[in-house]
Design a protein around this motif. Structure first.
Motif, PDB file in Angstrom:
ATOM      1  N   GLY A 182       0.813  -1.158  -0.040  1.00 46.53           N
ATOM      2  CA  GLY A 182       0.014   0.239  -0.145  1.00 46.53           C
ATOM      3  C   GLY A 182       0.704   1.301  -0.202  1.00 46.53           C
ATOM      4  O   GLY A 182       2.018   1.056   0.205  1.00 46.53           O
TER       5      GLY A 182
ATOM      6  N   GLU B 125      -0.876 -12.058  -0.499  1.00 43.09           N
ATOM      7  CA  GLU B 125      -0.817 -10.520  -1.025  1.00 43.09           C
ATOM      8  C   GLU B 125      -2.257  -9.834  -0.603  1.00 43.09           C
ATOM      9  O   GLU B 125      -3.138 -10.064  -0.739  1.00 43.09           O
ATOM     10  CB  GLU B 125      -0.771 -10.279  -2.556  1.00 43.09           C
ATOM     11  CG  GLU B 125      -0.635  -9.005  -2.828  1.00 43.09           C
ATOM     12  CD  GLU B 125      -0.476  -8.798  -4.413  1.00 43.09           C
ATOM     13  OE1 GLU B 125      -0.560 -10.059  -5.117  1.00 43.09           O
ATOM     14  OE2 GLU B 125      -0.116  -7.775  -5.082  1.00 43.09           O
ATOM     15  N   ILE B 126      -1.800  -8.832   0.571  1.00 40.71           N
ATOM     16  CA  ILE B 126      -2.905  -7.911   1.105  1.00 40.71           C
ATOM     17  C   ILE B 126      -2.909  -6.558   0.723  1.00 40.71           C
ATOM     18  O   ILE B 126      -1.827  -5.801   1.136  1.00 40.71           O
ATOM     19  CB  ILE B 126      -2.552  -8.142   2.547  1.00 40.71           C
ATOM     20  CG1 ILE B 126      -2.897  -9.706   3.044  1.00 40.71           C
ATOM     21  CG2 ILE B 126      -3.783  -7.382   3.330  1.00 40.71           C
ATOM     22  CD1 ILE B 126      -2.320 -10.148   4.119  1.00 40.71           C
ATOM     23  N   TYR B 127      -3.787  -6.246   0.228  1.00 38.25           N
ATOM     24  CA  TYR B 127      -3.830  -4.723  -0.343  1.00 38.25           C
ATOM     25  C   TYR B 127      -4.285  -3.799   0.695  1.00 38.25           C
ATOM     26  O   TYR B 127      -5.476  -3.860   1.209  1.00 38.25           O
ATOM     27  CB  TYR B 127      -4.606  -4.646  -1.594  1.00 38.25           C
ATOM     28  CG  TYR B 127      -4.673  -3.179  -2.071  1.00 38.25           C
ATOM     29  CD1 TYR B 127      -3.549  -2.480  -1.745  1.00 38.25           C
ATOM     30  CD2 TYR B 127      -5.788  -2.930  -2.943  1.00 38.25           C
ATOM     31  CE1 TYR B 127      -3.786  -1.036  -2.547  1.00 38.25           C
ATOM     32  CE2 TYR B 127      -6.016  -1.774  -3.653  1.00 38.25           C
ATOM     33  CZ  TYR B 127      -5.218  -0.725  -3.364  1.00 38.25           C
ATOM     34  OH  TYR B 127      -5.179   0.562  -3.922  1.00 38.25           O
TER      35      TYR B 127
ATOM     36  N   GLU C  86      -5.728  -0.616   1.176  1.00 41.15           N
ATOM     37  CA  GLU C  86      -6.105   0.378   0.180  1.00 41.15           C
ATOM     38  C   GLU C  86      -6.629   1.879   1.042  1.00 41.15           C
ATOM     39  O   GLU C  86      -7.521   1.837   1.888  1.00 41.15           O
ATOM     40  CB  GLU C  86      -7.277   0.023  -0.539  1.00 41.15           C
ATOM     41  CG  GLU C  86      -7.736   1.009  -1.640  1.00 41.15           C
ATOM     42  CD  GLU C  86      -8.780   0.558  -2.553  1.00 41.15           C
ATOM     43  OE1 GLU C  86      -9.296  -0.363  -2.331  1.00 41.15           O
ATOM     44  OE2 GLU C  86      -9.234   1.625  -3.287  1.00 41.15           O
TER      45      GLU C  86
ATOM     46  N   PRO D 179      -1.742  -1.202  -7.994  1.00 39.89           N
ATOM     47  CA  PRO D 179      -2.792  -1.399  -7.182  1.00 39.89           C
ATOM     48  C   PRO D 179      -2.725  -3.142  -7.663  1.00 39.89           C
ATOM     49  O   PRO D 179      -2.497  -3.366  -8.669  1.00 39.89           O
ATOM     50  CB  PRO D 179      -4.157  -1.051  -7.275  1.00 39.89           C
ATOM     51  CG  PRO D 179      -3.758   0.261  -7.859  1.00 39.89           C
ATOM     52  CD  PRO D 179      -2.770   0.109  -8.867  1.00 39.89           C
TER      53      PRO D 179
ATOM     54  N   ASN E 271      -5.061  -9.042  -8.134  1.00 43.21           N
ATOM     55  CA  ASN E 271      -5.870  -9.907  -7.828  1.00 43.21           C
ATOM     56  C   ASN E 271      -5.477 -10.405  -6.213  1.00 43.21           C
ATOM     57  O   ASN E 271      -4.825 -11.356  -6.182  1.00 43.21           O
ATOM     58  CB  ASN E 271      -5.652 -11.322  -8.504  1.00 43.21           C
ATOM     59  CG  ASN E 271      -6.945 -12.132  -8.432  1.00 43.21           C
ATOM     60  OD1 ASN E 271      -7.496 -11.884  -7.550  1.00 43.21           O
ATOM     61  ND2 ASN E 271      -6.603 -13.348  -8.832  1.00 43.21           N
ATOM     62  N   PRO E 272      -5.501  -9.313  -5.254  1.00 47.59           N
ATOM     63  CA  PRO E 272      -5.011  -9.694  -3.786  1.00 47.59           C
ATOM     64  C   PRO E 272      -5.852 -10.756  -3.155  1.00 47.59           C
ATOM     65  O   PRO E 272      -6.974 -11.033  -3.488  1.00 47.59           O
ATOM     66  CB  PRO E 272      -5.289  -8.273  -3.138  1.00 47.59           C
ATOM     67  CG  PRO E 272      -6.358  -7.791  -3.769  1.00 47.59           C
ATOM     68  CD  PRO E 272      -6.238  -8.184  -5.436  1.00 47.59           C
TER      69      PRO E 272
ATOM     70  N   THR F 297      -6.456 -10.835   0.041  1.00 49.48           N
ATOM     71  CA  THR F 297      -7.677  -9.883   0.666  1.00 49.48           C
ATOM     72  C   THR F 297      -7.123  -8.576   0.509  1.00 49.48           C
ATOM     73  O   THR F 297      -6.246  -8.083   0.206  1.00 49.48           O
ATOM     74  CB  THR F 297      -7.598 -10.406   1.934  1.00 49.48           C
ATOM     75  OG1 THR F 297      -8.714  -9.920   2.657  1.00 49.48           O
ATOM     76  CG2 THR F 297      -6.526 -10.008   3.102  1.00 49.48           C
ATOM     77  N   HIS F 298      -8.134  -7.836   1.077  1.00 51.62           N
ATOM     78  CA  HIS F 298      -8.208  -6.305   0.876  1.00 51.62           C
ATOM     79  C   HIS F 298      -8.734  -5.564   2.000  1.00 51.62           C
ATOM     80  O   HIS F 298      -9.817  -6.042   2.381  1.00 51.62           O
ATOM     81  CB  HIS F 298      -8.992  -6.221  -0.241  1.00 51.62           C
ATOM     82  CG  HIS F 298      -9.225  -4.724  -1.078  1.00 51.62           C
ATOM     83  ND1 HIS F 298      -9.802  -4.869  -2.473  1.00 51.62           N
ATOM     84  CD2 HIS F 298      -9.005  -3.797  -0.571  1.00 51.62           C
ATOM     85  CE1 HIS F 298      -9.761  -3.378  -2.459  1.00 51.62           C
ATOM     86  NE2 HIS F 298      -9.168  -2.612  -1.402  1.00 51.62           N
TER      87      HIS F 298
ATOM     88  N   CYS G  31      -9.860  -2.033   3.232  1.00 52.79           N
ATOM     89  CA  CYS G  31     -10.054  -0.599   2.679  1.00 52.79           C
ATOM     90  C   CYS G  31     -10.299   0.452   3.922  1.00 52.79           C
ATOM     91  O   CYS G  31     -11.430   0.351   4.439  1.00 52.79           O
ATOM     92  CB  CYS G  31     -11.354  -0.449   1.729  1.00 52.79           C
ATOM     93  SG  CYS G  31     -11.500   1.010   0.851  1.00 52.79           S
TER      94      CYS G  31
END
Lengths: 311, 311
Positions: free
Chosen positions: A147, A240-242, A244, A279, A282-283, A285-286, A288
């Motif tokens: 991020g 992979e964890i975004y 955001e 960004p 295809n993370p 999880t995510h 936000c």
């Protein structure tokens, strides 16, 4: 267990035994099972499939897994000690079943040949990940938080680490602080050096993972290509964890005053200002942070990680 | 502890308190102490000295340690939970003493101000080495085994790892297998690359150490200069262990057939044959395999490491 003084059972968490598989899914050293022996149940791993027995000619076949209806000789490690006899001596205390920990389906029956804790494999190898996972009661994994600067990666990682640590998880953070002044201090900011930086970090994460850890990696890592390389190096257990957070929000927070400098042109190639952030495509999880505050982000990510690392 | 339903004590392993030091040796965040509170004793660390109080004008002084007869406000983490009240509320359950774990001398008395487990420092930092040591019950350290190829380094390291692992130590091996094909695969055998190899290994060892491990490094590492660099990188908790085996014995064993090839000239720069091995000038300990067989070597080194990592 009441036993005669001169007829004590073996006590061990390593057994050498025959398995007869009868599950549609194959018996595989990478999975963990529930071993039910007399009145006791414990978690176990198959350390090694020594061989499969060809039921037609009784010859031995080298195999990495056992299919339905096949019989094999295997070594098993259990979490708790078993109190057993060999199947030859006692059909009850010498036999067990293996169950799938998800479905409780019986996947195999076993006949114990002997205690294998003193086998000559003793010093042949280092303690593997499987043994460490069994002991600590959870799986390992590399959780890669990506991020923008100021998105909250490090704060969230620290919160998750604190919480999991209190719950007796093996957990560690890998971030700029660990590596910037040490392992990677010879690296600058050229594209090659940035790639090498991520490559080394991914390898260290893999070593920590193999040592039994849940590794929380917190790096801006703006390029998908770099994150894909990290996944390639770490292998299956990479997530992979975004994290955001809107760039406007990051600029507003600007905890370290870096955005102000970047906007003023004092820091070149600053991610989000003068260099791109890609960004995740295809993370896994995510988070936000527009919808979740800090505490909730930690809670959500922590629960997700606990779920991902269930034995 | 019997308490009124509406007057429950705080339960926490982090406390904010005043300490009055009266030991000749200063109170220092790097040491661990025994905290005796009511009828309970537990191991503790001083996380931070917030300030010392100048007893003449009551002003606050920044200090890293507390000398005899000084009073300071500190944060303490304990291994076990304490059940306490603030000293204001209850003089008995709000006070404690700190003892030196070696001499049992009382080094300070403490008055609890409050539970500090929810302080805003919560997410400020990652879990430190001190906390990990407290939890696992032993100190960390980097134990660097050096010796000729075939001297028995890896076998001894594996035996020690297995044994310590069974005793619930956090222990891991770092050797060629971990790094050769991963982190250091870009490195060859030039002098610069060999130096860089050891530099990276030492940094990874330090990261593992900071994560709570006893790290057993098993590398030929023939040059004193390289081992000194590793010590420099790792810092205080580095121990150099010389696994001494006569070169004739190594050639006789020649498990991997490398000596035969080296003597035939097929492997250039082979340590002990065509490249020098510099025995440690001043190793922290020394295992001489001429006098100790494999099992005894493991036993001796294991006991030495246990002693070195006592909390």
């Amino acid at each position: 267990m009441i036993v005669r003084r001169d007829n004590l059972p073996s006590i061990s968490h390593s057994i050498d035994c025959y398995l007869c598989a009868f599950s549609d899914t194959q018996i595989d050293p990478n999975n963990s099972y529930i071993l039910k022996h007399t009145t006791q149940s414990t978690r176990c791993y198959i350390d090694k499939i020594l061989y499969e027995i060809n039921v037609n000619d009784l010859h031995r076949i080298n195999k990495d897994s056992l299919n339905k209806n096949s019989i094999g000789r295997v070594k098993i490690s259990t979490m708790d000690d078993l109190f057993f006899d060999s199947y030859d001596q006692n059909k009850i205390t010498g036999s067990f079943i293996l169950m799938d920990p998800g479905t409780y389906e019986t996947v195999a029956v076993g006949m114990i040949k002997k205690d294998s804790s003193n086998d000559n494999i003793f010093y042949e190898d280092t303690i593997g990940k499987n043994h460490r996972e069994l002991k600590q009661g959870h799986k390992t994994g590399v959780f890669w938080l990506t991020g923008l600067s100021g998105s909250g990666k490090t704060t969230i990682a620290r919160g998750v680490e604190q919480d999991l640590f209190k719950r007796n998880y093996q957990v560690v953070i890998l971030d700029g602080d660990n590596v910037r002044h040490g392992l990677c201090k010879d690296l600058g900011f050229t594209p090659e050096d940035r790639t090498e930086n991520i490559r080394r970090i991914a390898h260290v994460a893999a070593i920590l993972r193999d040592s039994g850890f849940i590794v929380l990696c917190s790096f801006i890592s703006p390029l998908q290509e770099h994150r894909d390389m990290a996944r390639e190096i770490v292998g299956d257990e990479f997530r992979e964890i975004y994290i955001e957070t809107d760039i406007k929000e990051c600029i507003k927070r600007d905890v370290k005053g870096l955005y102000a400098k970047a906007i003023a042109g004092e820091i070149p190639n600053f991610t989000g200002i003068s260099a791109p952030y890609e960004p995740p495509v295809n993370p896994d999880t995510h988070i936000c942070t527009e919808f979740l505050d800090e505490v909730d982000s930690i809670l959500v990510l922590r629960e997700w990680i606990r779920d991902q690392t269930k034995l």
